[in-house]
Design a protein around this motif. Sequence first.
Motif, mmCIF file in Angstrom:
data_model
loop_
_atom_site.group_PDB
_atom_site.id
_atom_site.type_symbol
_atom_site.label_atom_id
_atom_site.label_comp_id
_atom_site.label_asym_id
_atom_site.label_seq_id
_atom_site.Cartn_x
_atom_site.Cartn_y
_atom_site.Cartn_z
ATOM 1 N N GLY A 329 19.188 28.983 -2.261
ATOM 2 C CA GLY A 329 19.245 29.999 -2.258
ATOM 3 C C GLY A 329 20.976 30.383 -1.493
ATOM 4 O O GLY A 329 20.865 31.488 -1.339
ATOM 5 N N MET A 330 21.442 29.370 -0.665
ATOM 6 C CA MET A 330 22.159 29.752 0.138
ATOM 7 C C MET A 330 23.718 29.991 0.270
ATOM 8 O O MET A 330 24.933 30.342 0.901
ATOM 9 C CB MET A 330 22.306 29.367 2.125
ATOM 10 C CG MET A 330 20.645 29.510 2.429
ATOM 11 S SD MET A 330 20.559 31.083 3.119
ATOM 12 C CE MET A 330 18.084 30.783 3.244
ATOM 13 N N GLY A 331 23.881 29.422 -1.496
ATOM 14 C CA GLY A 331 25.030 29.217 -0.956
ATOM 15 C C GLY A 331 25.544 28.482 -0.480
ATOM 16 O O GLY A 331 25.402 27.226 0.304
ATOM 17 N N TYR A 387 35.150 32.107 -4.866
ATOM 18 C CA TYR A 387 34.493 31.479 -6.434
ATOM 19 C C TYR A 387 35.178 29.654 -6.343
ATOM 20 O O TYR A 387 34.805 28.868 -6.644
ATOM 21 C CB TYR A 387 34.806 32.292 -7.485
ATOM 22 C CG TYR A 387 34.213 32.102 -8.691
ATOM 23 C CD1 TYR A 387 32.720 33.009 -8.675
ATOM 24 C CD2 TYR A 387 34.059 31.633 -9.542
ATOM 25 C CE1 TYR A 387 32.297 32.744 -9.617
ATOM 26 C CE2 TYR A 387 33.098 31.650 -10.360
ATOM 27 C CZ TYR A 387 31.992 31.985 -10.887
ATOM 28 O OH TYR A 387 31.582 32.259 -11.733
ATOM 29 N N ARG A 388 36.828 29.973 -5.968
ATOM 30 C CA ARG A 388 37.497 28.938 -5.770
ATOM 31 C C ARG A 388 36.886 27.588 -5.506
ATOM 32 O O ARG A 388 36.806 26.280 -5.680
ATOM 33 C CB ARG A 388 39.244 28.947 -5.910
ATOM 34 C CG ARG A 388 39.375 30.001 -6.544
ATOM 35 C CD ARG A 388 40.936 29.875 -6.503
ATOM 36 N NE ARG A 388 41.119 29.450 -5.381
ATOM 37 C CZ ARG A 388 42.869 29.238 -5.208
ATOM 38 N NH1 ARG A 388 43.585 29.157 -6.407
ATOM 39 N NH2 ARG A 388 43.470 28.999 -3.909
ATOM 40 N N THR A 621 26.331 31.577 -8.360
ATOM 41 C CA THR A 621 25.079 32.443 -9.003
ATOM 42 C C THR A 621 24.824 33.926 -8.563
ATOM 43 O O THR A 621 24.970 34.636 -8.715
ATOM 44 C CB THR A 621 23.338 32.573 -9.045
ATOM 45 O OG1 THR A 621 23.957 30.712 -9.593
ATOM 46 C CG2 THR A 621 22.834 33.312 -9.449
ATOM 47 N N ARG A 622 24.759 34.006 -6.837
ATOM 48 C CA ARG A 622 25.619 35.186 -6.245
ATOM 49 C C ARG A 622 26.618 35.780 -6.307
ATOM 50 O O ARG A 622 26.472 37.172 -6.139
ATOM 51 C CB ARG A 622 25.089 34.711 -4.811
ATOM 52 C CG ARG A 622 25.155 35.699 -3.991
ATOM 53 C CD ARG A 622 24.351 34.909 -2.587
ATOM 54 N NE ARG A 622 23.322 34.853 -2.109
ATOM 55 C CZ ARG A 622 21.996 35.626 -2.339
ATOM 56 N NH1 ARG A 622 22.629 36.797 -1.461
ATOM 57 N NH2 ARG A 622 20.991 35.354 -2.225
ATOM 58 N N LEU A 623 28.039 34.454 -6.527
ATOM 59 C CA LEU A 623 29.395 35.454 -6.449
ATOM 60 C C LEU A 623 29.200 36.166 -7.889
ATOM 61 O O LEU A 623 30.123 37.429 -8.194
ATOM 62 C CB LEU A 623 29.975 34.799 -6.397
ATOM 63 C CG LEU A 623 30.758 34.019 -5.118
ATOM 64 C CD1 LEU A 623 31.292 32.597 -4.992
ATOM 65 C CD2 LEU A 623 30.521 35.002 -3.953
ATOM 66 N N ASN A 624 28.678 35.962 -9.158
ATOM 67 C CA ASN A 624 28.599 36.701 -10.042
ATOM 68 C C ASN A 624 27.991 37.591 -9.986
ATOM 69 O O ASN A 624 28.517 39.336 -10.397
ATOM 70 C CB ASN A 624 28.178 35.870 -11.048
ATOM 71 C CG ASN A 624 28.939 34.277 -11.998
ATOM 72 O OD1 ASN A 624 30.219 34.546 -11.493
ATOM 73 N ND2 ASN A 624 28.009 33.350 -12.218
#
Length: 737
Positions: A329-331, A387-388, A621-624
């Motif tokens: 979950g840390m991205g 995101y990019r 997922t987190r950025l969305n």
Amino acid sequence: MLIEQGQDEPNIALARRGLLGASPFLPTLAFSFDLLEFYRQLRRRQPTFGIQAFARVLCTFHSLLYYPKLQEKLSRAFDVYLDIRRRLQQLTDEALGRNTPNWRALFGCPCCGFKQPNEPALTPDRLHAMDGNSSQKRLRGAGRADLRELDSSYFLSPAQVDKFSDEVTGKRGKAPAPGPPVPDSDADADADADSDGLPTANQPKSKCTDGWQAANATSMGKSVTEVFDQTGVFLTTCRHGIVEFVTEMVRSGELAKYALASLNAIMKTYGDDQAVGYDIGCSMHSTVLSTSLADEAKARRLHLIVNAFHGYAHNRRCQLLFHILYQLGMGIEDLETCERIFSSLNGVARTVRHASYFHWLQFLDLHLHRWDEDRYAELSRFIYNNYRQALGMISEYTRELAVFTQITGFTGADFERWIVEERDYLESLREEPEEDMQKVSYVEALVNLEAAEELERRSAHRKLLLAQNVVDDLERRLAIEDRWTPESSEFKTVRDYIDKRKFIRAVEELEGLVVSRLFELAKANISGTGYKLRKHISHAITRRSGAVRSALDRYNKLAPLQQPPRPVLDYSEVADYSWLADFDILKESRSDVLEKAWSNPGNREASMKYFKILRAKEELTRLNVEAARLQAWVDFEDQDLAMRAQNLRETSPLLSAHIDQYRGLRAQVNDNQRRLLGRTYALKGYTGPVPGPESCYQGEEDQDDNDLDGEAEIEDDEEIIEEVLNLGDVVHRLSIL
């Protein structure tokens, strides 16, 4: 700018003319509000620009000889001006409904706090970073006559901190860890800490935190704590860099109580499923379990981890348990946010070292507000760039892993299994078996006995008896009936093992020197590092390089003698070592570790990319969710500010006008947020919600895309110089008011 006034004109009359008197009664000198605001903005952008320098500039503009009293008068007027602004901000917050407890901490970052109905649940709920910094020192006794107090929404009170002063006294046992369960065997990988944040006398420290100042809080020294009242600050921030809590470090180094108070504030304010990155997160993991926070931390699933850059300097076993790369979950977040803030805060340190406590607090608060405003304006850029980056990682690494899988047959399941195998292997090396240590002692005693027997003829009888007693004792412990000789297989086996122990120590020495060199190189490139410190670091790097070469020579002499032989390294290869994982592979094992698939460098690189893909997908997922929150916030804020200003237009027209002015400034920032959010929605691969056209930016399109990647960002120092030059004519106009 400054105007001589007659003694019959009161301060109220001056204020109505846009002036602020330099004294409360019968002022003879006044400063324009525009000038004081101009200095406030200069001080926010360039904290090293002190009040004396500004006073001298004013004298130069007016062709006056500088006199010290002018600095005092300007300082008093500036304090009053800032107090007026704080009071106005309190009225504004009350009118906007932002005066509830912890409102700033909860909603200062809308990407973290402005949750929307029916949004996907995020685990962890929020990502935080915390760390301490000792640059913001204040001399003891400075400004003792200044007894004013300042209520800052950033700082935790001394009472909130001191309640943990005597908490850390030792372990309660191997209680379950906060957050996701980890093997019980990790307990002594962490350091127990006493009330000073240090390991207890009867417990070994974790090797991966031996060199950390945070884990050795008294390393600051008694002489420093005797000279300074405030010895630094301890920060907690969200992953976007917006400051949540600040604790002042008082006459001490980075004690455990500061981290514990911050963790307590995080749990009380944000609730369950909070993840916190800390450079000694592994040590703090154990520390939390020995305090009154243990039960709450487990119930709320508090998750302590080690942030990315610092984490790579921990030993490999610690990385597998705590490093952010291996945490769900840390991205792609690194949680090194505090270091960036400290680099900015270092400028404040130069002007508050001799300040009163009130001024120390005031100027830190002023700078932190400016920092948070800048970070708010960059939220959409953060989302766009991340995101990019995540999409690029997924695309690139997926192609590479597809080729790797086709060639080797290894899949994601193998990568997951390798992590468990490597952790088990490192677990087996944590302690040397007691029997092995006794055998080593026995062989060493036999060697000493042989030497003593040879020297008996030279009056070494007592040494012979002592060596004989040691050998007899060890033979009894090991149940050895026939004494080993240099030709016996047991003797040779243990003798080889002794040689391997020397090799392990050589690897560890080389490892430690490389770690030190890495951090010195990193520090040398931090923005804001002073000239003298850069020179000191440069000399340290030079000395460290020589030490690395010497340690490398010792390593290379022993490497070919190992079974199987270890690789011989050259200096350029070691100098390019980025992290420490490979050092553990060089060390001796009791299994055929070099034959394991996970010990192969190519396989390890592929495994890292596999986990980076997993983290990149989590990042999307987190950025969305964060993009939807930010979009909802900017739309809500624009409407809310307009409505609040309209409601106050008749009952409080001045406050309404102020909110309208604030709305105009925020509208510019929020329009830019919409523009960059629109670019995010247009990315190929974007999978989040897309708002309707009414929520999108409708202004002119900015054709300059270079700054989106951060490539055209200007250093603060260069930016302020350019800003001062451009606004020179403004200073001149203000000076003649």
